[in-house]
Design a protein around this motif. Structure first.
Motif, PDB file in Angstrom:
ATOM      1  N   GLU A 156      13.745  50.748  19.639  1.00 29.75           N
ATOM      2  CA  GLU A 156      14.345  51.744  20.530  1.00 29.75           C
ATOM      3  C   GLU A 156      13.553  51.866  21.827  1.00 29.75           C
ATOM      4  O   GLU A 156      14.133  52.030  22.908  1.00 29.75           O
ATOM      5  CB  GLU A 156      14.462  53.099  19.832  1.00 29.75           C
ATOM      6  CG  GLU A 156      15.333  54.055  20.632  1.00 29.75           C
ATOM      7  CD  GLU A 156      15.826  55.249  19.818  1.00 29.75           C
ATOM      8  OE1 GLU A 156      15.795  55.186  18.573  1.00 29.75           O
ATOM      9  OE2 GLU A 156      16.249  56.228  20.463  1.00 29.75           O
ATOM     10  N   ALA A 157      12.219  51.737  21.705  1.00 34.25           N
ATOM     11  CA  ALA A 157      11.387  51.802  22.917  1.00 34.25           C
ATOM     12  C   ALA A 157      11.758  50.669  23.880  1.00 34.25           C
ATOM     13  O   ALA A 157      11.785  50.855  25.104  1.00 34.25           O
ATOM     14  CB  ALA A 157       9.908  51.721  22.545  1.00 34.25           C
TER      15      ALA A 157
ATOM     16  N   ALA B 260      17.317  43.882   4.126  1.00 37.57           N
ATOM     17  CA  ALA B 260      16.766  45.222   3.904  1.00 37.57           C
ATOM     18  C   ALA B 260      16.165  45.819   5.180  1.00 37.57           C
ATOM     19  O   ALA B 260      16.004  47.018   5.279  1.00 37.57           O
ATOM     20  CB  ALA B 260      15.704  45.157   2.817  1.00 37.57           C
ATOM     21  N   HIS B 261      15.856  44.970   6.163  1.00 36.98           N
ATOM     22  CA  HIS B 261      15.204  45.477   7.379  1.00 36.98           C
ATOM     23  C   HIS B 261      15.981  45.016   8.600  1.00 36.98           C
ATOM     24  O   HIS B 261      15.514  44.200   9.374  1.00 36.98           O
ATOM     25  CB  HIS B 261      13.750  44.991   7.459  1.00 36.98           C
ATOM     26  CG  HIS B 261      12.982  45.244   6.212  1.00 36.98           C
ATOM     27  ND1 HIS B 261      12.500  46.510   5.895  1.00 36.98           N
ATOM     28  CD2 HIS B 261      12.643  44.431   5.187  1.00 36.98           C
ATOM     29  CE1 HIS B 261      11.887  46.438   4.716  1.00 36.98           C
ATOM     30  NE2 HIS B 261      11.960  45.199   4.264  1.00 36.98           N
TER      31      HIS B 261
ATOM     32  N   SER C 236      10.134  40.606  12.514  1.00 36.94           N
ATOM     33  CA  SER C 236       8.690  40.727  12.274  1.00 36.94           C
ATOM     34  C   SER C 236       8.039  39.358  12.092  1.00 36.94           C
ATOM     35  O   SER C 236       6.820  39.233  12.192  1.00 36.94           O
ATOM     36  CB  SER C 236       8.441  41.589  11.031  1.00 36.94           C
ATOM     37  OG  SER C 236       8.924  42.893  11.273  1.00 36.94           O
ATOM     38  N   GLU C 237       8.870  38.339  11.849  1.00 42.37           N
ATOM     39  CA  GLU C 237       8.331  36.991  11.648  1.00 42.37           C
ATOM     40  C   GLU C 237       8.098  36.245  12.961  1.00 42.37           C
ATOM     41  O   GLU C 237       7.567  35.132  12.960  1.00 42.37           O
ATOM     42  CB  GLU C 237       9.296  36.177  10.766  1.00 42.37           C
ATOM     43  CG  GLU C 237      10.604  35.717  11.423  1.00 42.37           C
ATOM     44  CD  GLU C 237      11.684  36.803  11.511  1.00 42.37           C
ATOM     45  OE1 GLU C 237      11.334  38.002  11.520  1.00 42.37           O
ATOM     46  OE2 GLU C 237      12.867  36.450  11.594  1.00 42.37           O
TER      47      GLU C 237
ATOM     48  N   VAL D 225       8.986  43.737  16.524  1.00 44.50           N
ATOM     49  CA  VAL D 225       9.009  43.647  15.059  1.00 44.50           C
ATOM     50  C   VAL D 225      10.150  44.507  14.520  1.00 44.50           C
ATOM     51  O   VAL D 225      10.770  45.272  15.263  1.00 44.50           O
ATOM     52  CB  VAL D 225       7.660  44.120  14.458  1.00 44.50           C
ATOM     53  CG1 VAL D 225       6.551  43.158  14.826  1.00 44.50           C
ATOM     54  CG2 VAL D 225       7.337  45.539  14.915  1.00 44.50           C
ATOM     55  N   ASP D 226      10.434  44.355  13.238  1.00 50.04           N
ATOM     56  CA  ASP D 226      11.544  45.095  12.637  1.00 50.04           C
ATOM     57  C   ASP D 226      11.142  46.548  12.413  1.00 50.04           C
ATOM     58  O   ASP D 226      10.914  46.982  11.269  1.00 50.04           O
ATOM     59  CB  ASP D 226      11.969  44.422  11.328  1.00 50.04           C
ATOM     60  CG  ASP D 226      12.582  43.055  11.585  1.00 50.04           C
ATOM     61  OD1 ASP D 226      13.378  42.928  12.535  1.00 50.04           O
ATOM     62  OD2 ASP D 226      12.262  42.109  10.842  1.00 50.04           O
ATOM     63  N   ASP D 227      11.047  47.270  13.498  1.00 46.45           N
ATOM     64  CA  ASP D 227      10.635  48.668  13.440  1.00 46.45           C
ATOM     65  C   ASP D 227      11.514  49.444  14.417  1.00 46.45           C
ATOM     66  O   ASP D 227      11.576  49.105  15.614  1.00 46.45           O
ATOM     67  CB  ASP D 227       9.158  48.787  13.842  1.00 46.45           C
ATOM     68  CG  ASP D 227       8.740  50.241  13.982  1.00 46.45           C
ATOM     69  OD1 ASP D 227       8.479  50.872  12.955  1.00 46.45           O
ATOM     70  OD2 ASP D 227       8.729  50.741  15.134  1.00 46.45           O
TER      71      ASP D 227
END
Ligand code: AMP
Ligand code: MG
Length: 394
Positions: free
Chosen positions: A231-232, A255-256, A184-185, A224-226
């Motif tokens: 997956e997309a 944690a992410h 995400s950074e 980003v960390d999502d």
């Protein structure tokens, strides 16, 4: 926790990527074949040279007539078509590459020919038959192998194909790779950095490293960390026909850890190796496509590629292995116990090597300043100046 030896991880990734070694050939124009690997041997359809021709500008002669002073009865230029047969006791002027007339069996260079006042030519020395005549097929016979299978095509190979009139060749398909940066950074290189943000350099490095060993990049993504977004991108990589997906970041103990969190439920192996940089490593299959996951720190991800993926891509591309040379340490170094450590170094002209920068895995500029890696064995903690160390050329 027992750390996994580097060699063991090498073996696991090699097994995961084994299917990439079976490649379908594709036909490409010779003009586009530079750097590609021939899928099979190529045979010349014609003799090389295709006709008997002169190796020098001079006169075509019957060798048995020399030495002597003989009438000059004509001229054969390159591309002159089939010349008239040479009558014994006469000579014709001939240019380099021009067909040697039937009956003539040698060429005398123009420098050795003296024109007499009556228009005849005088040649002072004897020549043996075949002198300065390039015979049909003397380079290669029609039907003989011109280039072997497995060869990486360079300019001289393309030249030989062109000489034989070949316009396309079967080559191995290039490895199709997707590169995904996670974090995400991360922002695109050159974008203004907000608080806590850094430019994505791993994407640049891994894409370039793949291209450097002739692989094709079918997708380059940053996410980003999502988990959903990651997956997309994996789905997009599969849709782009990637045979190999490389990821960076998101596999350690934070944690992410998006790569770990997404792929572990799908059976990923996530591990910590006895190496530094690059301890955390992972691999998985996503919809049947191998995913090799590198840690996010720039030196770690670049080194991981070099160790675990590059050898296979080099093999596929017909490239030799990266060069490793033993060098002598210019100064003492220290290394962590129980980890194979890769320090950055500079090779000195006299064969010694000095360390560049520290051991940390974020030192992207120091890595750029290095030209070798020092491969320090797991059990070494201190090596004195003068000790020999294995180095990898960068
Ligand atoms: P991670 O492995 O995701 O925990 O990241 C470890 C470190 O590497 C962090 O300092 C990240 O900001 C950095 N990092 C992760 N991905 C990249 C990237 N693509 N380019 C540059 N640095 C990165
Ligand atoms: Mg991260």
């Amino acid at each position: 926790m027992a750390r996994t030896p580097v060699a063991e991880h090498e073996g696991r990734v090699r097994a995961l990527l084994a299917p990439l070694r079976t490649r379908e050939p594709e036909e490409v124009p010779v003009a586009a074949a530079l750097g590609r690997v021939l899928a099979e041997a190529v045979v010349s359809p014609i003799d090389l040279p295709p006709f008997r021709n002169a190796q020098m500008d001079g006169v075509a002669v019957v060798a048995a007539d020399l030495p002597g002073t003989l009438p000059l009865v004509g001229e054969v230029a390159a591309a002159a078509g089939a010349p008239a047969p040479l009558v014994a006791g006469t000579v014709v002027r001939i240019m380099t590459g021009a067909p040697v007339p039937e009956g003539a069996d040698a060429v005398v260079p123009i420098e050795e020919v003296v024109t007499t006042d009556d228009g005849r030519v005088s040649i002072a020395r004897a020549v043996s038959p075949g002198t300065f005549v390039r015979d049909v097929g003397s380079d290669l016979r029609a039907g003989a192998e011109l280039l072997p299978g497995g060869l990486r095509l360079g300019p001289r190979h393309l030249a030989a194909l062109s000489a034989a009139g070949i316009t396309s060749v079967p080559v191995l398909s290039r490895a199709r790779v997707a590169v995904i940066s996670t974090g995400s950074e991360l922002v695109a290189p050159g974008e203004a950095l907000g608080p806590g943000q850094i430019a994505d350099s791993n994407g640049t490095a891994l894409v370039a490293a793949c291209r450097d060993v002739a692989a094709e990049i079918v997708l380059e993504g940053r996410v980003v960390d999502d988990a959903e977004a990651f997956e997309a991108l994996l789905v997009a990589a599969v849709a782009a026909d990637a045979e190999l997906i490389l990821t960076s970041g998101g596999i350690s103990m934070g944690a992410h850890e998006v790569v770990r969190d997404t792929l572990e439920p799908l059976g990923a192996t996530v591990d910590v190796l006895a190496m530094q940089p690059g301890g955390p490593q992972a691999f998985a299959a996503f919809r049947g496509i191998p995913v090799v996951c590198f840690p996010g720190n720039p030196v770690s991800s670049q080194l991981s590629f070099l160790l675990f993926v590059e050898p296979l891509l080099r093999e596929i591309a017909g490239l030799p292995d990266r060069i490793r040379v033993s060098r002598v340490l210019d100064q003492p170094i220290t290394s962590v116990a129980g980890k194979r450590q890769f320090l950055r170094g500079h090779a000195l002209p006299d064969g010694r090597v000095e360390q560049v920068g520290g051991a940390s895995s974020h030192l992207v500029a120091a890595l750029a300043a290095a030209d070798v890696l020092l491969d320090v064995p797991e059990d070494a903690t201190e090596l004195p100046a003068g000790a020999t160390v294995e180095t990898w050329e960068l």
